[in-house]
Design an enzyme around this catalytic site. Structure first.
Site, PDB file in Angstrom:
ATOM      1  N   ARG A  50      19.709  27.289  32.624  1.00  0.00           N
ATOM      2  CA  ARG A  50      19.422  26.135  33.464  1.00  0.00           C
ATOM      3  C   ARG A  50      18.628  26.579  34.680  1.00  0.00           C
ATOM      4  O   ARG A  50      19.203  26.865  35.734  1.00  0.00           O
ATOM      5  CB  ARG A  50      20.728  25.461  33.914  1.00  0.00           C
ATOM      6  CG  ARG A  50      21.598  24.982  32.759  1.00  0.00           C
ATOM      7  CD  ARG A  50      22.912  24.428  33.284  1.00  0.00           C
ATOM      8  NE  ARG A  50      23.780  23.969  32.200  1.00  0.00           N
ATOM      9  CZ  ARG A  50      24.990  23.477  32.370  1.00  0.00           C
ATOM     10  NH1 ARG A  50      25.492  23.383  33.603  1.00  0.00           N
ATOM     11  NH2 ARG A  50      25.728  23.083  31.350  1.00  0.00           N
ATOM     12  N   ASP A  52      16.510  26.376  38.003  1.00  0.00           N
ATOM     13  CA  ASP A  52      16.586  25.436  39.108  1.00  0.00           C
ATOM     14  C   ASP A  52      15.255  24.717  39.331  1.00  0.00           C
ATOM     15  O   ASP A  52      14.227  25.087  38.751  1.00  0.00           O
ATOM     16  CB  ASP A  52      16.989  26.161  40.397  1.00  0.00           C
ATOM     17  CG  ASP A  52      18.425  26.652  40.369  1.00  0.00           C
ATOM     18  OD1 ASP A  52      19.229  26.088  39.604  1.00  0.00           O
ATOM     19  OD2 ASP A  52      18.737  27.604  41.114  1.00  0.00           O
ATOM     20  N   TYR A 113      14.715  37.973  35.060  1.00  0.00           N
ATOM     21  CA  TYR A 113      13.958  37.174  36.022  1.00  0.00           C
ATOM     22  C   TYR A 113      13.056  38.095  36.831  1.00  0.00           C
ATOM     23  O   TYR A 113      13.394  39.265  37.080  1.00  0.00           O
ATOM     24  CB  TYR A 113      14.899  36.444  36.987  1.00  0.00           C
ATOM     25  CG  TYR A 113      15.521  35.194  36.437  1.00  0.00           C
ATOM     26  CD1 TYR A 113      14.908  33.949  36.604  1.00  0.00           C
ATOM     27  CD2 TYR A 113      16.737  35.244  35.766  1.00  0.00           C
ATOM     28  CE1 TYR A 113      15.490  32.784  36.115  1.00  0.00           C
ATOM     29  CE2 TYR A 113      17.329  34.091  35.270  1.00  0.00           C
ATOM     30  CZ  TYR A 113      16.697  32.868  35.451  1.00  0.00           C
ATOM     31  OH  TYR A 113      17.276  31.722  34.949  1.00  0.00           O
ATOM     32  N   ARG A 198      17.431  34.198  43.835  1.00  0.00           N
ATOM     33  CA  ARG A 198      16.747  33.859  45.089  1.00  0.00           C
ATOM     34  C   ARG A 198      17.541  34.349  46.302  1.00  0.00           C
ATOM     35  O   ARG A 198      16.969  34.779  47.305  1.00  0.00           O
ATOM     36  CB  ARG A 198      16.507  32.355  45.157  1.00  0.00           C
ATOM     37  CG  ARG A 198      15.488  31.864  44.121  1.00  0.00           C
ATOM     38  CD  ARG A 198      15.557  30.365  43.933  1.00  0.00           C
ATOM     39  NE  ARG A 198      15.348  29.671  45.185  1.00  0.00           N
ATOM     40  CZ  ARG A 198      15.707  28.401  45.397  1.00  0.00           C
ATOM     41  NH1 ARG A 198      16.300  27.713  44.422  1.00  0.00           N
ATOM     42  NH2 ARG A 198      15.473  27.835  46.554  1.00  0.00           N
TER      43      ARG A 198
END
Length: 259
Positions: A50, A52, A113, A198
């Protein structure tokens, strides 16, 4: 019959992967296009994760079920038709059959990521890079990143009040590297919490600015308190770049992944 989709998307126009009431999402856009193409009332699609709002994916997998068994040529034809139907910021690389119990989310062994920071202002890459003009000590950032592999509770880097059973993640790689004008952070783990990457990047930037020591960074992790960590960097420079599976357990016996 279950099918996997291998796709990519630019997340600038979407409120993440997952369907959102009254907001555009990648899942909703894909479901509408696939349902229209296959003349179904609604084809439910499950994603491998999922992402963001505003986050991109250069590698993403999703699955759906059909009563029909499609041939290889039919899968390729539907892929091409989907690419014609979908907006320009979503692309389907491959559509292929898998075993009935295969699951894009639960069978994923790891996800990677990358966060992209540029040290030079560029009008052509600003939508996918964080422009950061302050000098960074990348060596110290890498020393701090190594600590991520030695810890497993990442409560300090997760959004609060999230619906998860625990905050345990197993990070297998985490490092910074310079690539031309870019400074890129790469992190691989078995799972990620909401906002985790993040928040980690924002905290590592404090290390790179020498506002935080390695001991301070370790203390942030140990305190398990989001307020102790740094800011969350903007979403537009974050990409999901790889999802790994044990394909021998997922693919049908007669399907070649590298065809």
């Amino acid at each position: 019959m279950r099918y996997f989709l291998h796709l990519a998307y630019n997340g600038n126009a979407y409120y993440g992967w997952q369907m959102q009431p009254e907001h555009p999402s990648v899942q909703d856009t894909l479901e509408k296009c696939l349902s229209l193409l296959l003349h179904c009332e609604r084809v439910a699609i499950t994603g491998c994760g999922r992402t963001d709002t505003g986050v991109h994916a250069s590698c993403f997998y999703a699955h759906f079920d059909l009563d029909t068994k499609l041939t290889t040529s039919e899968c390729d034809r539907i892929r091409d038709q989907l690419n014609n139907f979908l907006p320009k910021d979503i692309v389907i690389y491959r559509l292929f059959p898998v075993k009935d119990e295969a699951h894009t989310r639960f069978d994923a062994e790891s996800r990677t990521y990358q966060y992209f920071i540029t040290t030079v202002k560029n009008p052509f890459t600003f939508s996918q890079r964080l422009f950061y003009h302050r000098p960074l000590n990348v060596e110290k950032m890498n020393e701090a990143a190594k600590l991520l592999k030695k810890n497993e509770d990442f409560t300090s880097f997760s959004k609060v009040h999230t619906q998860v059973n625990n905050f345990i993640c197993h990070v297998s790689e985490a490092f910074w590297e310079r690539k031309g004008e870019d400074v890129v952070f790469t992190i691989t783990a078995n799972r990620f919490l909401r906002n985790m990457v993040r928040a980690i990047v924002g905290t590592l930037l404090d290390v790179g600015l020498e506002k935080m020591s390695l001991e301070d960074f370790q203390s942030v992790i140990e305190k398990k308190d989001r307020c102790e960590a740094g800011i969350s960097v903007p979403a537009h420079a974050l990409f999901l770049t790889d999802v790994r599976y044990n394909w021998r357990e997922i693919l049908l016996d007669d399907y070649e992944m590298d065809r």
